[in-house]
Every structure is written in structure tokens, then in C-alpha cells.
Design a protein around this motif. Structure first.
Motif, PDB file in Angstrom:
ATOM      1  N   ARG A 245     -66.776 -76.009  -8.358  1.00 25.64           N
ATOM      2  CA  ARG A 245     -66.195 -75.467  -9.582  1.00 25.64           C
ATOM      3  C   ARG A 245     -67.242 -74.732 -10.424  1.00 25.64           C
ATOM      4  N   LEU A 246     -68.431 -75.326 -10.499  1.00 29.44           N
ATOM      5  CA  LEU A 246     -69.513 -74.666 -11.230  1.00 29.44           C
ATOM      6  C   LEU A 246     -69.848 -73.324 -10.583  1.00 29.44           C
ATOM      7  N   ALA A 247     -69.937 -73.281  -9.255  1.00 38.87           N
ATOM      8  CA  ALA A 247     -70.251 -72.040  -8.552  1.00 38.87           C
ATOM      9  C   ALA A 247     -69.223 -70.956  -8.867  1.00 38.87           C
ATOM     10  N   ALA A 248     -67.951 -71.355  -8.961  1.00 30.70           N
ATOM     11  CA  ALA A 248     -66.903 -70.384  -9.268  1.00 30.70           C
ATOM     12  C   ALA A 248     -67.075 -69.805 -10.671  1.00 30.70           C
ATOM     13  N   VAL A 249     -67.448 -70.653 -11.636  1.00 29.33           N
ATOM     14  CA  VAL A 249     -67.660 -70.177 -13.006  1.00 29.33           C
ATOM     15  C   VAL A 249     -68.895 -69.279 -13.078  1.00 29.33           C
TER      16      VAL A 249
ATOM     17  N   ALA B 131     -73.407 -69.655 -18.410  1.00 29.33           N
ATOM     18  CA  ALA B 131     -72.335 -69.962 -17.463  1.00 29.33           C
ATOM     19  C   ALA B 131     -72.099 -71.469 -17.377  1.00 29.33           C
ATOM     20  N   PHE B 132     -73.173 -72.248 -17.384  1.00 29.34           N
ATOM     21  CA  PHE B 132     -73.040 -73.696 -17.300  1.00 29.34           C
ATOM     22  C   PHE B 132     -72.316 -74.249 -18.528  1.00 29.34           C
ATOM     23  N   GLU B 133     -72.656 -73.717 -19.702  1.00 27.87           N
ATOM     24  CA  GLU B 133     -71.984 -74.158 -20.924  1.00 27.87           C
ATOM     25  C   GLU B 133     -70.501 -73.808 -20.891  1.00 27.87           C
ATOM     26  N   ASP B 134     -70.176 -72.652 -20.321  1.00 30.52           N
ATOM     27  CA  ASP B 134     -68.775 -72.279 -20.138  1.00 30.52           C
ATOM     28  C   ASP B 134     -68.076 -73.292 -19.231  1.00 30.52           C
ATOM     29  N   PHE B 135     -68.745 -73.666 -18.159  1.00 25.16           N
ATOM     30  CA  PHE B 135     -68.217 -74.657 -17.211  1.00 25.16           C
ATOM     31  C   PHE B 135     -67.926 -75.989 -17.902  1.00 25.16           C
ATOM     32  N   LEU B 136     -68.786 -76.381 -18.838  1.00 27.30           N
ATOM     33  CA  LEU B 136     -68.618 -77.658 -19.520  1.00 27.30           C
ATOM     34  C   LEU B 136     -67.362 -77.703 -20.384  1.00 27.30           C
ATOM     35  N   THR B 137     -66.861 -76.546 -20.806  1.00 21.76           N
ATOM     36  CA  THR B 137     -65.690 -76.526 -21.690  1.00 21.76           C
ATOM     37  C   THR B 137     -64.367 -76.529 -20.921  1.00 21.76           C
ATOM     38  N   GLN B 138     -64.425 -76.350 -19.614  1.00 19.76           N
ATOM     39  CA  GLN B 138     -63.189 -76.118 -18.860  1.00 19.76           C
ATOM     40  C   GLN B 138     -62.556 -77.413 -18.359  1.00 19.76           C
TER      41      GLN B 138
END
Length: 454
Positions: free
Chosen positions: A23-27, A62-69
Motif C-alpha cells: 500500500r505504501l508503494a502504491a502511494v 508521500a509517507f505522511e500521505d500514506f499515514l492519513t489513508q
């Protein structure tokens, strides 16, 4: 990541769990792949171009974006999963930061009231929420008044901090960002985007892409700036030395020069050659061509060159071939019978810069030294005069109006505020010079927009 908030455990947890890693890779792909495909780059190429720090700051965005999803089918969130299974090892404040970061949104902020090493005030330009003071050490050492940055503001306990993914945004990057947001929101080209927190969470990759699509072209094909004068001519310094004809005296040549309307006395034996078309017009308004324009002005008029009498000769100093030809014709028409054919000395920009470096290296510490407090006062007095004159000069950014004219209506008033912020921001970035400490508050007062300096 932000100093004092360690996300190392969370990152390791994500990488160790296959589902979360995918999922992280996709974000991350959403943030990086559009630019990488456009410019035919891989991640290693990006790191070579941008440097390690900028590349990993982007990865942090990008990682911070991932954390919100949240992920279907059960609305799973990686922060909640980590805190439930591994979070017992984190300190309370670190846990609080992760929980707050989970709900934070990325946005474009305007910086003000910077206290280096302590705090700054951020105004969210996309949600219209009230400005907040954030406590931060490292970023406040570099940021200046009215900088624009993309970052997440994170409320932790009784204060606000910022996330680690902070990107400075230039005017060009902001234009590209707004273009992308208008497309997503289906807004008119003239409409400033206003978004909710939820919309901003959905639009996070647009910020990274706007930054990358602005920076990468310049790094892949850096344009060498062309130095020109205010006429658009390529810079080349030329000194034309006219020897006197036999028996000619200085006062005879001076009398001939005084008859020329385009020459104005600047001393007992010197004149400024002023552009006829610039009289009464801002010196900025006559420039043709592109590149970095180098020039000087006298009472708002462009100086095309200077003329000096010394001994048995007259010398014309100009900064282009074209001005040399025009200046020679001008002087020959007025005093040709008193002068001989000029001898020309040519110096390129590179040669002039090297000569200046050599001269500085050879200069002794006490040579031509001016007391620092006197030099500072002279500089501040000069800046006061310059900016006071500017208030009555046409400014391209204000639609060709003077600042005093532009503030008379709401649209112009908004442009004046942006123009003043640009002046302050540019000045503040001259670190180590008097420009960095110049106080522009009087200009805001003078133009009646002091209440908008926030």
C-alpha cells in the motif's frame, strides 16, 4: 521527519508487513511516478539530481500521505494498526504526534513572524483557516518572512508543530499547483482554489508533482542566464577614449558637451548620458529582450553611459557595443572638431568579475574602509529613498500602475499586498547584508494596508 518525533518504528512496521508495504508503494508511486515517467528517470536518478535530503523529504511527504489513508474493506489505517500492535514501545508524546499526523492535511502555507530556532506563524492559503503559531527549531533557521511552504500542521498536546515533509514553493510551483487543483475541482482559470481538509487529503500527490515538475526541468536543462543592459543588449564594457585635438582645452570640450540635451552634469568634469525616452518614466519600463538586466538610473532616468574629462582626453564609459556606437556618434556630432578618433578598450563580463576579485584580494584591510555604522546608515538612507521613489513609479506587477494608484480599489489593493510581501521576502533572503534587516513597515502604513500585513 520532524526533530523530536521519531517515526522509525512505524516505518519499520510498514516495511515488515507485506500488505502495508504494498500500500505504501502504491502511494509513493502517486507522488513520484508522473514526474519520473515524464522525464524518464528512476529513483536513483532523482537522488542524483535533487540530492539525498530533498529526495527523502519528498519520500516523507508521500509517507505522511500514506499515514492519513484508510483502506477497504474495513477502513484500516496503518497508524492505528501500529499503535495497537507495536505502539507500546513509543513515548506518550510520540504516540500523540502519530495520532495527530494521521488526521493532518497537507496545504500551502504563508510564513510570517519567524523567530529563528523557536517558532513561526503559518497561514493556510487553501482552507482559509486562522493562522497558527508552530514551534519548530530547524526550519525556522532558514525560512523568511512571507515564504510559501507546503507542509502539514500537526496539533500535539497544547501546541502546534509541523511534519517533516516540508517543501518550499516558488511562485512558479504555486502556479502549477493551483492549475492542478483547479483541474481537480473544475474551477475557472481565474478562480483561487479553496479546499476543505478532506479534499486536501485526497489531493496530496498534486503538491509533490507540482514541486517536481517545477524543479526537474531546471536541473535537467539548466538555462545559462543572459546578462543584458536595460536596452536588451548583451553586456560588454567599452571605454572610448577621445584624445583632444592639438591646442584644445578642457573647457572648450565641456562647453560642447553642455549643449547636448541627453547629457546631464554629475560633477565638475563628468556627465551622465540619459536615455531621452526615459525622462519622467520609470527606468524599468524601457527594457527589451530577456535575461538578467543590469543597469543604473538617475532620478528615475536610465543611464546609458558616463562621460569624463581627464587630462587631454575625454572618455565615454558604456556597457554594450550598441551604446558605444550611439555614444560615439553623439559626442562626435557635438565636439567632433575638438577630438580625435577614439581608442576603444573592451572588457567582457567574465573579465570584469575576475578583475574585481583580484582587486578585492589585493586590497588591505584598512584601505578605503568605512565605519560599519556609517556604512549601514548610508545603505538604509539609500534604501529609504529608493523605495519612496518606487511608490510613485509604474510597477508591471500592478498592471503598470504606481502602488499609490493601485491601492485605490480592492483588486489593486490585493496586488499591492502581494507585491509588498514579495519585496520583503526577497530582501529578507539577502542574509548577512543590510537588506535582510530593512524594515518595510512604513511602506505598508504609507499605502494604508498595514492591517493586511499578517
Amino acid at each position: 521527519m520532524t526533530q523530536g518525533h521519531d517515526l522509525g518504528g512505524l516505518i519499520k512496521f510498514t516495511q515488515s508487513e507485506e500488505t502495508w508495504a504494498e500500500r505504501l508503494a502504491a502511494v509513493v508511486d502517486e507522488h513520484f511516478v508522473p514526474a519520473m515517467e515524464e522525464f524518464e528517470l528512476d529513483f536513483e536518478d532523482l537522488e542524483d539530481l535533487l540530492g539525498e535530503q530533498a529526495t527523502w523529504t519528498l519520500w516523507g511527504c508521500a509517507f505522511e500521505d500514506f499515514l492519513t489513508q484508510r483502506w477497504e474493506p474495513d477502513g484500516a489505517n496503518v497508524v492505528e494498526a501500529y499503535l495497537k500492535r507495536r505502539g507500546w514501545s513509543d513515548e506518550g508524546q510520540n504516540r500523540a504526534y502519530m495520532e495527530a499526523l494521521q488526521d493532518a492535511w497537507v496545504s500551502l502555507h504563508e510564513v510570517s513572524d519567524v523567530v529563528p530556532g523557536e517558532s513561526m506563524r503559518l497561514r493556510d492559503l487553501l482552507t482559509g483557516t486562522e493562522p497558527v503559531t508552530v514551534f519548530e527549531k530547524s526550519a525556522t533557521q532558514a525560512l523568511k518572512q512571507w515564504d510559501r511552504v507546503v507542509v502539514r500542521v500537526v496539533p500535539v498536546c497544547d501546541r502546534h508543530v509541523i511534519s517533516g515533509g516540508l517543501l518550499p514553493f516558488s511562485a512558479e510551483a504555486i502556479d502549477l499547483l493551483f492549475e492542478g487543483l483547479r483541474d481537480v475541482l473544475q474551477l475557472r482559470k481565474t478562480q483561487d482554489p479553496k479546499l476543505s481538509a478532506e479534499q486536501l487529503r485526497e489531493c496530496a500527490p498534486i503538491f509533490s508533482n507540482a514541486w517536481l515538475f517545477t524543479h526537474l526541468p531546471r536541473l535537467l536543462d539548466p538555462a545559462v542566464p543572459t546578462l543584458t543592459n536595460t536596452d536588451g543588449d548583451d553586456l560588454e564594457f567599452r571605454d572610448l577614449r577621445f584624445p583632444f585635438a592639438t591646442g584644445v582645452l578642457q573647457h572648450q570640450v565641456a562647453a560642447s558637451l553642455d549643449q547636448l540635451e541627453d547629457l546631464e552634469r554629475s560633477g565638475p568634469k563628468s556627465w551622465n548620458w540619459l536615455a531621452p525616452s526615459s525622462r519622467g518614466v520609470s527606468a524599468r519600463g524601457n527594457r527589451k529582450g530577456s535575461g538578467l538586466a543590469v543597469g543604473s538610473a538617475f532620478d528615475g532616468n536610465t543611464i546609458l553611459g558616463t562621460v569624463e574629462l581627464k587630462g587631454k582626453s575625454l572618455t565615454l564609459y558604456v556597457n554594450s557595443i550598441q551604446r558605444a556606437d550611439r555614444g560615439e556618434a553623439l559626442i562626435s556630432a557635438a565636439a567632433g572638431r575638438l577630438l580625435r578618433t577614439p581608442l576603444t578598450t573592451i572588457q567582457t563580463v567574465d573579465q570584469a568579475m575576475q578583475e574585481r576579485k583580484t582587486r578585492r584580494a589585493d586590497q588591505t584591510d584598512d584601505e578605503d574602509e568605512i565605519a560599519p555604522e556609517i556604512a549601514l546608515k548610508l545603505m538604509m538612507d539609500h534604501l529609504d529613498r529608493h523605495y519612496r521613489e518606487t511608490l510613485d513609479q509604474p510597477i508591471p506587477a500592478l498592471g503598470g500602475k504606481t502602488p499609490r494608484q493601485a491601492v485605490r480599489n480592492a483588486t489593486g489593493r490585493k496586488k499591492v499586498v502581494e507585491w509588498l510581501k514579495l519585496l520583503e521576502n526577497s530582501s529578507a533572503k539577502n542574509t548577512g547584508t543590510p537588506m535582510a534587516d530593512y524594515d518595510f513597515s512604513w511602506m505598508w502604513d504609507e499605502l494604508g494596508v498595514a492591517e493586511e500585513r499578517r
